[in-house]
Design a protein around this motif. Structure first.
Motif, mmCIF file in Angstrom:
data_model
loop_
_atom_site.group_PDB
_atom_site.id
_atom_site.type_symbol
_atom_site.label_atom_id
_atom_site.label_comp_id
_atom_site.label_asym_id
_atom_site.label_seq_id
_atom_site.Cartn_x
_atom_site.Cartn_y
_atom_site.Cartn_z
ATOM 1 N N ILE A 1 -23.396 25.846 20.152
ATOM 2 C CA ILE A 1 -22.254 25.028 20.583
ATOM 3 C C ILE A 1 -21.761 25.463 21.962
ATOM 4 O O ILE A 1 -20.614 25.196 22.347
ATOM 5 C CB ILE A 1 -21.113 25.062 19.551
ATOM 6 N N ASP A 2 -22.667 26.133 22.701
ATOM 7 C CA ASP A 2 -22.382 26.520 24.087
ATOM 8 C C ASP A 2 -21.094 27.320 24.223
ATOM 9 O O ASP A 2 -20.359 27.202 25.222
ATOM 10 C CB ASP A 2 -22.304 25.268 24.985
ATOM 11 N N GLY A 3 -20.801 28.142 23.210
ATOM 12 C CA GLY A 3 -19.609 28.981 23.274
ATOM 13 C C GLY A 3 -18.310 28.230 23.084
ATOM 14 O O GLY A 3 -17.227 28.819 23.212
ATOM 15 N N GLU A 4 -18.400 26.939 22.758
ATOM 16 C CA GLU A 4 -17.184 26.142 22.550
ATOM 17 C C GLU A 4 -16.526 26.539 21.224
ATOM 18 O O GLU A 4 -17.186 27.040 20.309
ATOM 19 C CB GLU A 4 -17.528 24.654 22.507
ATOM 20 N N PRO A 5 -15.224 26.316 21.091
ATOM 21 C CA PRO A 5 -14.549 26.679 19.845
ATOM 22 C C PRO A 5 -14.769 25.659 18.737
ATOM 23 O O PRO A 5 -15.143 24.514 18.988
ATOM 24 C CB PRO A 5 -13.068 26.699 20.250
ATOM 25 N N LEU A 6 -14.553 26.101 17.501
ATOM 26 C CA LEU A 6 -14.454 25.188 16.375
ATOM 27 C C LEU A 6 -13.013 24.743 16.240
ATOM 28 O O LEU A 6 -12.085 25.462 16.615
ATOM 29 C CB LEU A 6 -14.923 25.857 15.080
ATOM 30 N N VAL A 7 -12.813 23.563 15.710
ATOM 31 C CA VAL A 7 -11.484 22.991 15.521
ATOM 32 C C VAL A 7 -11.244 22.845 14.026
ATOM 33 O O VAL A 7 -12.049 22.232 13.318
ATOM 34 C CB VAL A 7 -11.365 21.614 16.212
ATOM 35 N N ALA A 8 -10.147 23.418 13.534
ATOM 36 C CA ALA A 8 -9.845 23.379 12.102
ATOM 37 C C ALA A 8 -8.886 22.238 11.782
ATOM 38 O O ALA A 8 -8.029 21.873 12.593
ATOM 39 C CB ALA A 8 -9.238 24.707 11.658
ATOM 40 N N ASN A 9 -9.052 21.675 10.588
ATOM 41 C CA ASN A 9 -8.140 20.654 10.072
ATOM 42 C C ASN A 9 -8.262 20.667 8.549
ATOM 43 O O ASN A 9 -9.135 20.032 7.988
ATOM 44 C CB ASN A 9 -8.494 19.274 10.635
ATOM 45 N N ARG B 1 -12.162 10.035 12.322
ATOM 46 C CA ARG B 1 -11.459 9.468 11.164
ATOM 47 C C ARG B 1 -10.022 9.070 11.515
ATOM 48 O O ARG B 1 -9.526 8.022 11.095
ATOM 49 C CB ARG B 1 -11.453 10.481 10.015
ATOM 50 N N LYS B 2 -9.373 9.905 12.299
ATOM 51 C CA LYS B 2 -7.980 9.613 12.680
ATOM 52 C C LYS B 2 -7.905 8.313 13.474
ATOM 53 O O LYS B 2 -6.991 7.499 13.290
ATOM 54 C CB LYS B 2 -7.426 10.781 13.500
ATOM 55 N N THR B 3 -8.873 8.097 14.358
ATOM 56 C CA THR B 3 -8.911 6.862 15.155
ATOM 57 C C THR B 3 -9.170 5.659 14.266
ATOM 58 O O THR B 3 -8.505 4.612 14.392
ATOM 59 C CB THR B 3 -10.011 6.965 16.231
ATOM 60 N N LEU B 4 -10.135 5.789 13.345
ATOM 61 C CA LEU B 4 -10.450 4.680 12.454
ATOM 62 C C LEU B 4 -9.251 4.301 11.588
ATOM 63 O O LEU B 4 -8.943 3.113 11.415
ATOM 64 C CB LEU B 4 -11.643 5.043 11.566
ATOM 65 N N LEU B 5 -8.554 5.293 11.052
ATOM 66 C CA LEU B 5 -7.392 5.001 10.212
ATOM 67 C C LEU B 5 -6.310 4.270 10.993
ATOM 68 O O LEU B 5 -5.687 3.327 10.480
ATOM 69 C CB LEU B 5 -6.834 6.297 9.614
ATOM 70 N N LYS B 6 -6.078 4.675 12.244
ATOM 71 C CA LYS B 6 -5.061 3.998 13.059
ATOM 72 C C LYS B 6 -5.445 2.544 13.309
ATOM 73 O O LYS B 6 -4.617 1.621 13.191
ATOM 74 C CB LYS B 6 -4.901 4.724 14.398
ATOM 75 N N LEU C 1 0.845 -1.191 0.000
ATOM 76 C CA LEU C 1 0.000 0.000 0.000
ATOM 77 C C LEU C 1 0.883 1.245 0.000
ATOM 78 O O LEU C 1 1.788 1.376 0.834
ATOM 79 C CB LEU C 1 -0.929 0.002 1.210
ATOM 80 N N PHE C 2 0.630 2.159 -0.937
ATOM 81 C CA PHE C 2 1.364 3.420 -1.042
ATOM 82 C C PHE C 2 0.447 4.572 -0.643
ATOM 83 O O PHE C 2 -0.631 4.740 -1.203
ATOM 84 C CB PHE C 2 1.839 3.637 -2.484
ATOM 85 N N GLU C 3 0.880 5.355 0.323
ATOM 86 C CA GLU C 3 0.108 6.508 0.778
ATOM 87 C C GLU C 3 1.019 7.731 0.806
ATOM 88 O O GLU C 3 2.077 7.707 1.449
ATOM 89 C CB GLU C 3 -0.492 6.249 2.152
ATOM 90 N N ARG C 4 0.612 8.784 0.123
ATOM 91 C CA ARG C 4 1.461 9.969 0.000
ATOM 92 C C ARG C 4 1.641 10.697 1.317
ATOM 93 O O ARG C 4 2.667 11.350 1.547
ATOM 94 C CB ARG C 4 0.892 10.916 -1.056
ATOM 95 N N ASN C 5 0.669 10.629 2.222
ATOM 96 C CA ASN C 5 0.773 11.280 3.525
ATOM 97 C C ASN C 5 1.405 10.346 4.543
ATOM 98 O O ASN C 5 1.556 9.149 4.303
ATOM 99 C CB ASN C 5 -0.616 11.715 4.000
ATOM 100 N N GLN C 6 1.726 10.902 5.683
ATOM 101 C CA GLN C 6 2.266 10.090 6.764
ATOM 102 C C GLN C 6 1.146 9.326 7.469
ATOM 103 O O GLN C 6 -0.030 9.681 7.368
ATOM 104 C CB GLN C 6 3.019 10.968 7.768
ATOM 105 N N ALA C 7 1.518 8.296 8.188
ATOM 106 C CA ALA C 7 0.526 7.443 8.843
ATOM 107 C C ALA C 7 -0.333 8.225 9.830
ATOM 108 O O ALA C 7 -1.507 7.896 10.037
ATOM 109 C CB ALA C 7 1.216 6.281 9.548
ATOM 110 N N THR C 8 0.222 9.267 10.417
ATOM 111 C CA THR C 8 -0.509 10.023 11.439
ATOM 112 C C THR C 8 -1.334 11.168 10.850
ATOM 113 O O THR C 8 -2.071 11.830 11.576
ATOM 114 C CB THR C 8 0.466 10.594 12.478
ATOM 115 N N ASP C 9 -1.203 11.404 9.542
ATOM 116 C CA ASP C 9 -1.979 12.471 8.908
ATOM 117 C C ASP C 9 -3.410 12.016 8.673
ATOM 118 O O ASP C 9 -3.645 10.893 8.229
ATOM 119 C CB ASP C 9 -1.365 12.861 7.555
#
Length: 524
Positions: free
Chosen positions: A243-251, A98-103, A32-40
């Motif tokens: 969202i009760d004043g909680e922040p958004l998380v960007a990725n 998604r990050k958990t599922l990929l791991k 399997l070839f993946e251009r990104n790193q395993a943790t991306d």
């Protein structure tokens, strides 16, 4: 000699294929070839419907175990708007980060012996000449697909709505649709929990609103990585109460237009494609990852059974999977259209009717009643309180005629079409200029969505009613809503699909009335 298999792309589809193939053909070499790193991992949550997981779970337990140990599950879908919250039960779903599922999937692939090479981009298929089979699972912008050329018959249809993916530390209880009207226009959210700490937060809006709000400044053409921070701050403020004043998380969060991709042929030579590389369906149906993994199941089975005849394996794979994918894409088109017009519905309907309209975009009232009789009862009671009668028994004024109900007939006498019902009839013309306060207009919906713009131009400034025939259920509804909600005209859809469909159209506000086609001659 053992088969040498290369898989390009380390998303869920590629990882699932590689794992299943190595399990099924243990002596094969699977790389399997993946251009990104395993943790991306770009994006946030992955959603699965309970009703669609059986086949995936039967193939390998990695998703089932991941959802059980790290995911979240819910049964209700909620709609929030205008300070009210409405729910629809009977919709079992689960999501995982998604990050958990990929791991988890990477660990499973390593366990069965897949050779995973992260940080390795394959710019040219010629680099893989030593492999017997090449699988392109490299996503919607697939380089593999592009290298195979135009002979695949690939097409892409771009939606008008804009969307952007964030996460939020606010924990939603389940799939939640949140609607907010700003000074610039309407915004809506698909939110759902993906872990104990995070929820997915997808926002949609129309292009005019997006530009008015000044959210068109970020350069989305730059390489993956940077996120649109101006939009992040704008949306945090707009949805602060939700969202009760909680922040958004960007990725890698940036605005885009969804593209529905279709491909006539999924293979060429010894190269075969799966998942988003050959087909996409709007995320409102939550089927992208599921479809890729189901592609993988079928492809593994066929290649394992026909290792000496890959052409036969690929032909069998396409014959089984393409009809399933087409069905989901057709279902998704109605959902995507809803999100392209949600501001119109927000402005036209009260919360209960808005909610019923939303959930009936792909299923009729009988199926909704089976899952949640309370939602149907609420919609019917609201109608009764407003009109005094059940939907199809409610009177309707159309020009100079007051029909005693909303189940009408399209008839013809001596070549003249009429809209007939209890209380009288209205003459219909097929010439828009001839429609007026006493005469209705009979329009034929197009067979394809691309033809709607031309028919919209035929809608008159006034008419006793606009009666819509022909086309298909989807185009008839869009034409009816343009007439009814966009132009303020009385709309009637010719619908012969039965009582449940008739009732759904009227109760949801998609049409003012329905008519059955009875075009034989009638008495004067």
């Amino acid at each position: 000699m053992a088969l040498r298999v290369a898989c390009i792309g380390g998303g869920p589809g590629g990882l699932f294929f590689s794992t299943l193939f190595k399990q099924t053909v243990p002596d094969a070499e699977v790389v399997l070839f993946e251009r990104n790193q395993a943790t991306d991992a770009f994006g946030f949550g992955v959603v699965f419907s309970d009703a669609t997981l059986n086949r995936i779970n039967d193939a390998d337990p990695v998703v089932r175990d991941g959802l059980r140990d790290h995911g979240t599950h819910w049964d209700d879908i909620e709609v929030w708007l205008k300070s009210e919250r409405k729910s629809f039960t009977g919709n079992g779903m689960a999501a995982i980060y998604r990050k958990t599922l990929l791991k988890l999937m990477q660990d499973r692939a390593a366990e069965v012996g897949v050779d995973m090479r992260f940080g390795q981009y394959v710019p040219e298929l010629s680099q893989l000449d030593g492999f017997d089979l090449i699988v392109g699972a490299d996503g919607a912008n697939s380089s593999t697909r592009e290298q195979l050329g135009e002979s695949l018959g690939h097409t892409s249809e771009t939606a008008t709505a804009k969307f952007i993916w964030f996460g939020t530390t606010c924990k939603f209880s389940g799939l939640t649709f949140v609607h907010r009207q700003s000074e610039f226009g309407n915004f809506a959210v698909h939110g759902y929990p993906i872990s104990d700490e995070l929820s997915t937060f997808i926002v949609e809006t129309d292009e005019e609103t997006w530009r008015k709000a000044g959210l068109d400044e970020f350069d989305a053409s730059q390489p993956p990585g940077p996120s649109d921070l101006k939009t992040q701050r704008f949306l945090e403020k707009l949805f602060a109460e939700d969202i009760d004043g909680e922040p958004l998380v960007a990725n890698n969060s940036r605005w885009a237009n969804f593209r529905t991709r279709r491909t006539r042929s999924w293979h060429k030579g010894n190269v075969v494609l799966l998942g988003d590389a050959v087909h996409t369906a709007h995320f409102s149906v939550g089927s992208g990852t599921k479809m890729a993994m189901e592609d993988a199941i079928t492809l593994v089975r066929e290649v394992a059974a026909h290792q000496d005849d890959l052409e036969l394996a690929f032909t069998n794979y396409e014959a089984e999977r393409q009809p399933h994918v087409a069905k989901i894409q057709n279902q998704a088109r109605g959902g995507l259209s809803w999100w392209e017009h949600f501001a119109r519905y927000y402005n036209s309907f009260d919360p209960t009717q808005f909610t019923f309209h939303f959930f009936s975009r792909s299923i009729d009232i009988d199926k909704i009643r089976q899952r949640d009789p309370g939602l149907v009862e609420s919609a019917e009671q609201d109608w009764l309180a407003k009109h005094g009668d059940a939907p199809l028994e409610t009177s309707l004024i159309a020009g100079s005629v007051e029909f005693a109900g909303r189940k009408l007939s399209l008839t013809r006498q001596g070549g003249q079409p009429w809209l007939t019902g209890p209380g009288g009839r209205i003459s219909l013309t097929t010439v828009p200029a001839d429609a007026d306060a006493t005469t209705g207009l009979l329009l034929t919906a197009p067979d394809a969505e691309e033809g709607l713009a031309a028919v919209f131009e035929q809608l008159p400034d006034r008419a006793a009613a606009v009666v819509i025939q022909g086309g298909n259920p989807f185009t008839r509804i869009l034409l009816s809503e343009e007439a009814r909600l966009g132009r303020g005209l009385t709309s009637v859809i010719v619908d012969d699909r039965g009582p449940a469909s008739n009732l759904t159209l009227v109760l949801s506000g998609r049409a003012d009335a329905v008519a059955t086609a009875s075009m034989e001659a009638t008495d004067a």
